[in-house]
Design a protein around this motif. Structure first.
Motif, PDB file in Angstrom:
ATOM      1  N   LEU A 197       0.858  -1.181   0.000  1.00  0.00           N
ATOM      2  CA  LEU A 197       0.000   0.000   0.000  1.00  0.00           C
ATOM      3  C   LEU A 197       0.896   1.233   0.000  1.00  0.00           C
ATOM      4  CD1 LEU A 197      -2.691  -1.109   2.619  1.00  0.00           C
ATOM      5  CD2 LEU A 197      -2.739  -1.370   0.121  1.00  0.00           C
ATOM      6  N   CYS A 198       0.773   2.037  -1.055  1.00  0.00           N
ATOM      7  CA  CYS A 198       1.657   3.188  -1.273  1.00  0.00           C
ATOM      8  C   CYS A 198       0.879   4.448  -0.918  1.00  0.00           C
ATOM      9  CB  CYS A 198       2.111   3.225  -2.726  1.00  0.00           C
ATOM     10  SG  CYS A 198       2.780   1.653  -3.336  1.00  0.00           S
ATOM     11  N   MET A 199       1.168   5.010   0.236  1.00  0.00           N
ATOM     12  CA  MET A 199       0.391   6.121   0.765  1.00  0.00           C
ATOM     13  C   MET A 199       1.133   7.447   0.597  1.00  0.00           C
ATOM     14  SD  MET A 199      -2.159   4.324   1.752  1.00  0.00           S
ATOM     15  CE  MET A 199      -3.099   5.689   2.432  1.00  0.00           C
ATOM     16  N   GLY A 200       0.350   8.489   0.280  1.00  0.00           N
ATOM     17  CA  GLY A 200       0.894   9.831   0.244  1.00  0.00           C
ATOM     18  C   GLY A 200       1.680  10.177  -0.993  1.00  0.00           C
ATOM     19  N   PHE A 228       3.618   1.868   3.295  1.00  0.00           N
ATOM     20  CA  PHE A 228       4.605   2.894   3.568  1.00  0.00           C
ATOM     21  C   PHE A 228       4.008   4.257   3.267  1.00  0.00           C
ATOM     22  CE2 PHE A 228       5.297   2.262  -0.994  1.00  0.00           C
ATOM     23  CZ  PHE A 228       5.500   3.556  -1.460  1.00  0.00           C
ATOM     24  N   SER A 229       4.639   5.286   3.816  1.00  0.00           N
ATOM     25  CA  SER A 229       4.388   6.656   3.400  1.00  0.00           C
ATOM     26  C   SER A 229       5.715   7.358   3.235  1.00  0.00           C
ATOM     27  CB  SER A 229       3.484   7.385   4.394  1.00  0.00           C
ATOM     28  OG  SER A 229       3.069   8.635   3.832  1.00  0.00           O
ATOM     29  N   MET A 235       8.034   6.799   9.406  1.00  0.00           N
ATOM     30  CA  MET A 235       8.051   6.024  10.641  1.00  0.00           C
ATOM     31  C   MET A 235       6.677   5.951  11.297  1.00  0.00           C
ATOM     32  SD  MET A 235      10.922   4.662  10.767  1.00  0.00           S
ATOM     33  CE  MET A 235      12.373   4.862   9.724  1.00  0.00           C
ATOM     34  N   ALA A 236       5.876   6.981  11.120  1.00  0.00           N
ATOM     35  CA  ALA A 236       4.506   6.912  11.637  1.00  0.00           C
ATOM     36  C   ALA A 236       3.745   5.760  10.990  1.00  0.00           C
ATOM     37  CB  ALA A 236       3.778   8.233  11.393  1.00  0.00           C
TER      38      ALA A 236
END
Length: 304
Positions: A197-200, A228-229, A235-236
């Motif tokens: 899942l590729c976030m942001g 990941f983001s 890290m969040a």
């Protein structure tokens, strides 16, 4: 989907990527030797999977040269530390349009390859995993489109299945997960599938927690997934992914910084992720457990 924390977590390190980061940090590896050494250091720090692109050793710009992938693969395979090898297959779908009043012809930076061409290094190197960017999207820059048509994805996905290489479905939005489920339904990909899942990533799924959980809830419950983001949120999302039941990805492809004013190495980012995971009461698992979990087989590159 109720939250069920993952207690046995694997870490993927995305070592160098294809973005224009080569001149923003001295730690972004360029040559096959540097990429392999950074991947090996990440594995020593606790990454079970190393995800590798290659770059032109002189300029640092992204490359699709199969010889560079071969060198990276052989260096990692010959190392004393074990790691699951994940090579990108996302290159070769780049369209850069002209100005809004005259978008054609396509501009410098366009790199469109056929399915066999985009998979050449995968067929040669036989990594355990390779990526499948499961959709087309406007990707950050104003006139750049990451292009992956349904026909291209079916062709590349079938090649991965036939080669015995596990596709890691890169999902940048919920529609990409919808199409991934269709590929499994059609028998192009095997189930259970593996998802990242590729976030942001502009302009895919934003990295707020409501959108993140919408993405999580669109992953079939028997599939394996990571998330990941980017940048300061990396890290969040280590913590968020573990809490939501997933695995994690860190690395210089997605984030150059360990802290304010402190450029990171891949190994340092992995070490930070290990600390977060273990402080949450979970366990970081190694490459052998990942292979057993995902049904992977480690192989040498094809003989020449």
């Amino acid at each position: 989907m109720p939250l069920t924390m993952n207690k046995d977590v694997f870490i993927t390190c995305a070592v160098t990527g294809s973005g224009g980061t080569q001149d923003r940090s001295p730690h972004v590896p360029r040559s096959p030797k540097e990429i392999a050494e950074s991947a090996i250091d990440a594995a020593k720090a606790g990454a079970a999977i190393v995800h590798c692109h290659v770059r032109d050793p002189e300029t640092g710009k992204p490359s699709r040269d199969p010889a560079l992938y071969r060198e990276v693969t052989e260096r990692i395979r010959d190392a004393s530390v074990d790691a699951v090898l994940n090579l990108t297959a996302g290159m070769g779908g780049d369209m850069v349009f002209g100005p809004t009043e005259s978008p054609l012809p396509l501009q410098a930076g366009t790199d469109m390859g056929g399915a066999t061409n985009r998979m050449e290094h995968v067929a040669d190197c036989l990594p355990e995993i390779c990526t499948l960017d499961c959709g087309t999207m406007n990707f950050a820059e104003a006139d750049y489109v990451m292009t992956n048509t349904p026909g291209m994805l079916r062709a590349m996905g079938q090649m991965m299945t036939d080669l015995g290489v596990c596709p890691e479905i890169e999902a940048f939005d919920t529609g990409h997960l919808w199409f991934a489920r269709e590929l499994v339904k059609e028998g192009v990909l095997n189930s259970p599938a593996l998802v990242q899942l590729c976030m942001g990533v502009p302009w895919g799924a934003p990295n707020d927690l409501n959108t993140f959980m919408a993405m999580v809830n669109n992953v079939p419950t028997d599939w394996n997934w990571s998330a990941f983001s980017l940048g300061r949120d990396q890290m969040a999302y280590v913590a968020a992914s573990v809490l939501a039941g997933g695995n994690v990805r860190v690395g210089l492809e997605d984030n150059l910084w360990l802290g304010k004013g402190q450029l990171a190495t891949n190994a340092q980012l992995v070490e930070r992720a290990v600390t977060i995971i273990e402080n949450m009461g979970a366990r970081v698992i190694g490459p052998d457990e990942v292979r057993a979990k995902l049904g992977l087989t480690k192989r040498a590159p094809r003989a020449r």
